[in-house]
Enzyme design. Sequence first.
Site, PDB file in Angstrom:
ATOM      1  CE  LYS A   1      -4.760 -18.096  -4.817  1.00 28.26           C
ATOM      2  NZ  LYS A   1      -4.681 -17.632  -3.345  1.00 28.26           N
TER       3      LYS A   1
ATOM      4  CG  ASP B   1      -5.206 -19.450  -0.255  1.00 33.92           C
ATOM      5  OD1 ASP B   1      -4.099 -19.559  -0.010  1.00 33.92           O
ATOM      6  OD2 ASP B   1      -5.691 -18.914  -1.384  1.00 33.92           O
TER       7      ASP B   1
HETATM    8  P1  ATR Z   1      -7.429 -12.320  -5.035  1.00 34.15           P
HETATM    9  O1  ATR Z   1      -7.204 -13.743  -5.424  1.00 34.15           O
HETATM   10  O2  ATR Z   1      -5.884 -11.855  -4.263  1.00 34.15           O
HETATM   11  O3  ATR Z   1      -8.425 -11.880  -4.108  1.00 34.15           O
HETATM   12  P2  ATR Z   1      -8.692 -10.932  -7.123  1.00 34.15           P
HETATM   13  O4  ATR Z   1      -9.912 -11.935  -6.757  1.00 34.15           O
HETATM   14  O5  ATR Z   1      -8.212 -10.056  -8.144  1.00 34.15           O
HETATM   15  O6  ATR Z   1      -7.515 -11.092  -6.294  1.00 34.15           O
HETATM   16  O7  ATR Z   1      -9.239  -9.674  -5.692  1.00 34.15           O
HETATM   17  C1  ATR Z   1      -8.751  -8.441  -5.859  1.00 34.15           C
HETATM   18  C2  ATR Z   1      -9.472  -7.750  -4.556  1.00 34.15           C
HETATM   19  O8  ATR Z   1      -8.756  -6.446  -4.611  1.00 34.15           O
HETATM   20  C3  ATR Z   1     -11.066  -7.262  -5.069  1.00 34.15           C
HETATM   21  O9  ATR Z   1     -11.555  -7.306  -3.584  1.00 34.15           O
HETATM   22  C4  ATR Z   1     -10.834  -5.805  -5.598  1.00 34.15           C
HETATM   23  O10 ATR Z   1     -12.069  -5.130  -5.658  1.00 34.15           O
HETATM   24  P3  ATR Z   1     -12.858  -5.335  -6.609  1.00 34.15           P
HETATM   25  O11 ATR Z   1     -13.901  -6.750  -6.402  1.00 34.15           O
HETATM   26  O12 ATR Z   1     -14.029  -4.113  -6.535  1.00 34.15           O
HETATM   27  O13 ATR Z   1     -12.462  -5.267  -8.108  1.00 34.15           O
HETATM   28  C5  ATR Z   1      -9.781  -5.386  -4.564  1.00 34.15           C
HETATM   29  N1  ATR Z   1      -9.114  -4.119  -5.245  1.00 34.15           N
HETATM   30  C6  ATR Z   1      -8.443  -4.101  -6.347  1.00 34.15           C
HETATM   31  N2  ATR Z   1      -7.978  -3.046  -6.793  1.00 34.15           N
HETATM   32  C7  ATR Z   1      -8.631  -1.869  -5.845  1.00 34.15           C
HETATM   33  C8  ATR Z   1      -8.926  -0.875  -5.477  1.00 34.15           C
HETATM   34  N3  ATR Z   1      -8.321   0.392  -6.248  1.00 34.15           N
HETATM   35  N4  ATR Z   1      -9.577  -0.155  -4.646  1.00 34.15           N
HETATM   36  C9  ATR Z   1     -10.344  -1.152  -3.970  1.00 34.15           C
HETATM   37  N5  ATR Z   1     -10.385  -2.329  -3.947  1.00 34.15           N
HETATM   38  C10 ATR Z   1      -9.566  -2.840  -5.147  1.00 34.15           C
END
Ligand code: ATR
Length: 288
Positions: free
Chosen positions: A71, A107
């Site tokens: 995206k 979205d």
């Molecule tokens: P999407 O397009 O679905 O938003 P993304 O851009 O990969 O996917 O974002 C994933 C989100 O989940 C992010 O906010 C990520 O936090 P980080 O920016 O710190 O990576 C969050 N996320 C993923 N795993 C996590 C975890 N174990 N604990 C807290 N936040 C998590």
Amino acid sequence: MQIDGSTTLVGVFGHPIAHTASPAMHNAAFAALEMNWAYLAFNVDPANLRSALHGARDMVLRGVNLTIPHKILALDIVDEVDADARKLGAVNTVSIENGKLRGFNTDGYGIAKAIREEFNFGFKGKRVLVLGAGGAGRAIAVKAALDGALRVYVANRTASKVEPIVAEIAKTKSECRPVNLAVDALAAVVPDVDLMINATSVGLKEGETLGLPASLFTPQLFVYDTIYRPAETKLLKTAADAGARTANGLSMLLHQGIKSFELWTGCKAPLAVMRRALRTAVYGEKPA
Ligand code: ATR
């Protein structure tokens, strides 16, 4: 569905993509409206997103949806980015017209419509806490501000990702406040929150949890989780058990799909048909 030499093609690019429910939703709509269109899923490696989008254009697809991890990358590939998609920081729908790739974001529309449908209110005047600042978190936080939320708190594990969201919301009348994604920091702001939205990917894997305790939730709080599989994440269960009103992300998936469908086809989307097809594809509910 009858595919022939004049079938119009649309689809979704993702990586992975096997579990997508979008083909079921869109193909059910095409069938209901007796349209000679088909929606396919393509597993596109992010390294190939540019060539795949150019291929879609050259093969005269009418459009594609983009999902994880495409995206944000797409912003720099499409020929034109719609003003809202630019603000929301991501493209999840590409419309292909006259050899041009035009990027949109449905979205934002999807979350606003979902909140209205599930909780019967809009973002206007509300105090919203968004957990997550990835593609989904940013789009949701900025949409809330564009729709007139009074205050938008954004909590993310990686604090630096909140900065562009603060900068974008600064252009609106809403106030944006970064918060630590830690229980005590969240507990300090929750009394000032009407609606909490989880836009992190935590909870997608059964049993995975942000560890938010029941004491954080009250019957006054509305909690929306953008995750829809499992149907009830740990977050939603904890919140519901504490009396909060809850809903999962299927309604957001549905409404972003409705908007994409209408962008491509120019036809009014058959909402009930698409909702039923999604519920069958995702939860195995029997078709009516
Ligand atoms: P999407 O397009 O679905 O938003 P993304 O851009 O990969 O996917 O974002 C994933 C989100 O989940 C992010 O906010 C990520 O936090 P980080 O920016 O710190 O990576 C969050 N996320 C993923 N795993 C996590 C975890 N174990 N604990 C807290 N936040 C998590």
